[in-house]
Scaffold this active site. Structure first.
Site, PDB file in Angstrom:
ATOM      1  N   ARG A   1       0.841  -1.203   0.000  1.00 19.19           N
ATOM      2  CA  ARG A   1       0.000   0.000   0.000  1.00 19.19           C
ATOM      3  C   ARG A   1       0.877   1.253   0.000  1.00 19.19           C
ATOM      4  O   ARG A   1       0.590   2.239  -0.684  1.00 19.19           O
ATOM      5  CB  ARG A   1      -0.850   0.013   1.257  1.00 19.19           C
ATOM      6  CG  ARG A   1      -2.373   0.012   1.167  1.00 19.19           C
ATOM      7  CD  ARG A   1      -2.955   0.893   0.165  1.00 19.19           C
ATOM      8  NE  ARG A   1      -3.838   0.175  -0.739  1.00 19.19           N
ATOM      9  CZ  ARG A   1      -5.079  -0.191  -0.478  1.00 19.19           C
ATOM     10  NH1 ARG A   1      -5.617   0.066   0.687  1.00 19.19           N
ATOM     11  NH2 ARG A   1      -5.795  -0.819  -1.378  1.00 19.19           N
TER      12      ARG A   1
ATOM     13  N   ARG B   1      13.545  -5.210   5.660  1.00 18.76           N
ATOM     14  CA  ARG B   1      12.453  -6.188   5.829  1.00 18.76           C
ATOM     15  C   ARG B   1      11.311  -5.965   4.841  1.00 18.76           C
ATOM     16  O   ARG B   1      10.165  -6.337   5.116  1.00 18.76           O
ATOM     17  CB  ARG B   1      11.868  -6.133   7.253  1.00 18.76           C
ATOM     18  CG  ARG B   1      12.824  -6.654   8.291  1.00 18.76           C
ATOM     19  CD  ARG B   1      12.220  -6.521   9.670  1.00 18.76           C
ATOM     20  NE  ARG B   1      13.179  -7.014  10.656  1.00 18.76           N
ATOM     21  CZ  ARG B   1      12.971  -8.057  11.445  1.00 18.76           C
ATOM     22  NH1 ARG B   1      11.833  -8.703  11.407  1.00 18.76           N
ATOM     23  NH2 ARG B   1      13.880  -8.439  12.297  1.00 18.76           N
TER      24      ARG B   1
ATOM     25  N   ARG C   1      -1.670   7.632  10.656  1.00 18.78           N
ATOM     26  CA  ARG C   1      -1.991   6.259  10.269  1.00 18.78           C
ATOM     27  C   ARG C   1      -3.186   6.287   9.331  1.00 18.78           C
ATOM     28  O   ARG C   1      -4.176   6.987   9.579  1.00 18.78           O
ATOM     29  CB  ARG C   1      -2.308   5.420  11.502  1.00 18.78           C
ATOM     30  CG  ARG C   1      -3.055   4.149  11.179  1.00 18.78           C
ATOM     31  CD  ARG C   1      -3.053   3.117  12.279  1.00 18.78           C
ATOM     32  NE  ARG C   1      -4.141   2.182  12.144  1.00 18.78           N
ATOM     33  CZ  ARG C   1      -4.230   1.229  11.214  1.00 18.78           C
ATOM     34  NH1 ARG C   1      -3.283   1.098  10.308  1.00 18.78           N
ATOM     35  NH2 ARG C   1      -5.268   0.422  11.159  1.00 18.78           N
TER      36      ARG C   1
ATOM     37  N   GLY D   1      -5.523   3.390   7.684  1.00 19.06           N
ATOM     38  CA  GLY D   1      -5.721   1.946   7.668  1.00 19.06           C
ATOM     39  C   GLY D   1      -7.174   1.559   7.631  1.00 19.06           C
ATOM     40  O   GLY D   1      -8.049   2.406   7.447  1.00 19.06           O
TER      41      GLY D   1
ATOM     42  N   GLU E   1      -9.245  -1.673  15.440  1.00 17.95           N
ATOM     43  CA  GLU E   1      -8.087  -1.896  14.570  1.00 17.95           C
ATOM     44  C   GLU E   1      -6.948  -2.335  15.465  1.00 17.95           C
ATOM     45  O   GLU E   1      -7.217  -2.792  16.584  1.00 17.95           O
ATOM     46  CB  GLU E   1      -7.799  -0.657  13.696  1.00 17.95           C
ATOM     47  CG  GLU E   1      -7.738   0.670  14.390  1.00 17.95           C
ATOM     48  CD  GLU E   1      -6.417   0.912  15.056  1.00 17.95           C
ATOM     49  OE1 GLU E   1      -6.331   0.726  16.283  1.00 17.95           O
ATOM     50  OE2 GLU E   1      -5.460   1.333  14.378  1.00 17.95           O
ATOM     51  N   MET E   2      -5.689  -2.240  15.045  1.00 18.13           N
ATOM     52  CA  MET E   2      -4.635  -2.861  15.847  1.00 18.13           C
ATOM     53  C   MET E   2      -3.380  -2.018  16.064  1.00 18.13           C
ATOM     54  O   MET E   2      -2.371  -2.529  16.525  1.00 18.13           O
ATOM     55  CB  MET E   2      -4.257  -4.222  15.208  1.00 18.13           C
ATOM     56  CG  MET E   2      -5.463  -5.132  15.046  1.00 18.13           C
ATOM     57  SD  MET E   2      -5.087  -6.785  14.454  1.00 18.13           S
ATOM     58  CE  MET E   2      -4.516  -7.552  15.961  1.00 18.13           C
TER      59      MET E   2
ATOM     60  N   SER F   1     -13.653  -1.472   6.790  1.00 13.49           N
ATOM     61  CA  SER F   1     -13.493  -2.541   5.797  1.00 13.49           C
ATOM     62  C   SER F   1     -14.428  -3.708   6.064  1.00 13.49           C
ATOM     63  O   SER F   1     -14.666  -4.545   5.192  1.00 13.49           O
ATOM     64  CB  SER F   1     -12.056  -3.052   5.813  1.00 13.49           C
ATOM     65  OG  SER F   1     -11.738  -3.545   7.100  1.00 13.49           O
ATOM     66  N   ASP F   2     -14.941  -3.786   7.292  1.00 14.69           N
ATOM     67  CA  ASP F   2     -15.854  -4.870   7.647  1.00 14.69           C
ATOM     68  C   ASP F   2     -16.664  -4.417   8.856  1.00 14.69           C
ATOM     69  O   ASP F   2     -16.284  -3.468   9.528  1.00 14.69           O
ATOM     70  CB  ASP F   2     -15.080  -6.161   7.957  1.00 14.69           C
ATOM     71  CG  ASP F   2     -14.019  -5.966   9.029  1.00 14.69           C
ATOM     72  OD1 ASP F   2     -12.941  -5.449   8.690  1.00 14.69           O
ATOM     73  OD2 ASP F   2     -14.285  -6.281  10.196  1.00 14.69           O
TER      74      ASP F   2
HETATM   75  N1  HPA Z   1     -10.297  -6.306  13.901  1.00 13.51           N
HETATM   76  C1  HPA Z   1      -9.101  -5.751  14.015  1.00 13.51           C
HETATM   77  N2  HPA Z   1      -8.573  -5.011  13.081  1.00 13.51           N
HETATM   78  C2  HPA Z   1      -9.275  -4.801  11.965  1.00 13.51           C
HETATM   79  C3  HPA Z   1     -10.521  -5.339  11.782  1.00 13.51           C
HETATM   80  C4  HPA Z   1     -11.069  -6.130  12.812  1.00 13.51           C
HETATM   81  O1  HPA Z   1     -12.190  -6.634  12.702  1.00 13.51           O
HETATM   82  N3  HPA Z   1     -10.971  -4.950  10.564  1.00 13.51           N
HETATM   83  C5  HPA Z   1     -10.020  -4.199  10.029  1.00 13.51           C
HETATM   84  N4  HPA Z   1      -8.978  -4.096  10.860  1.00 13.51           N
END
Ligand code: HPA
Length: 237
Positions: free
Chosen positions: A28, A47, A91, A93, A184-185, A208-209
């Site tokens: 990306r 990396r 960020r 994402g 997210e993370m 995204s979901d």
């Molecule tokens: N969980 C964690 N991170 C994410 C998710 C999720 O469902 N969707 C997009 N990033």
């Protein structure tokens, strides 16, 4: 002060702009550099974590991947802030929707980032730290998204989790009860590194979901919504 190059970034001092956009995915980062930046130069490839610096409408901007999760985001954002003189990390994402009003492709701007991670333990605080975005970047992002007109967005709390495949079926519902918009993370680790180094950070996410409806994005939808998020980030860079 560590010297450059750092253990994870091979760039020279001055190779990065004051503002770095950070998607999770190295491919990306490459796509962003090739699509949006002029005269983009590869400044890091340790990396396979692609880092580029170019210009956007005459402004010097860098883009480099963060990788997935707070340990990875923690390493790259710390080295950029501390050793490469970077002032702002944005960020960009994806996130999973936890609020019923959020639809696939909507943009969520993380005013705060809750977390289930132990990242803050290193600071030995006598309480709980609240990781927050830079108010200045947040305000600029809100102004930019409003000016775009057609983008659906929300601003509020997100949660950065260490766990994508959770064994606890109740975890998300508990965050939802507290009004958390999306998961997210990476954002909480980024916000804590910005706080500790006196720098600025913001997370702009595209849904995204949905954890509410079970919907997922098609790759076509991801591409166009990604463009909205990129436009906001580049406007404020
Ligand atoms: N969980 C964690 N991170 C994410 C998710 C999720 O469902 N969707 C997009 N990033």
């Amino acid at each position: 002060m560590s010297t450059t190059p750092t253990p994870h970034i091979s760039a020279n001092p001055g190779d990065f702009a004051k503002t770095v956009l950070m998607p999770g995915d190295p491919l990306r980062a490459k796509y962003i550099a090739e699509t949006y930046l002029e005269d983009a130069v590869l400044v890091n490839n340790v990396r396979g974590v692609n880092g580029y610096t170019g210009t956007y409408h005459g402004k010097k901007v860098s883009v480099m991947a963060s990788g997935m999760g707070m340990p990875s985001m923690g390493i790259y954002s710390y080295e950029l802030f501390k050793f490469y003189d970077v002032d702002n990390i944005i960020r960009i994402g994806t996130a999973g929707a936890m609020h019923p009003d959020l639809k696939i492709r909507d943009v969520v701007i993380g005013m705060g980032a809750c977390t289930d991670s132990n990242f803050a333990a290193q600071y030995r605080l006598p309480g709980t730290f609240a990781p927050i975005a830079s108010y200045e970047l947040l305000q600029k992002a809100v102004d930019a998204v409003k000016a775009m007109g057609s983008v659906r967005y929300k601003v509020g709390n997100i949660v950065s989790s260490d766990v994508f495949y959770s064994d606890n079926p109740d975890a998300m519902a508990a965050w939802q009860k507290m009004g958390v918009l999306a998961c997210e993370m990476e954002a909480a680790g980024l916000y804590m590194n910005a706080a500790r180094t006196g720098k600025n950070a913001l997370a702009i996410c595209t849904i995204s979901d949905s954890l509410v409806t079970g919907e997922v994005t098609t790759s076509e939808e991801r591409q166009s919504s990604f463009h909205d998020m990129m436009k906001i980030a580049l406007e404020i860079a």
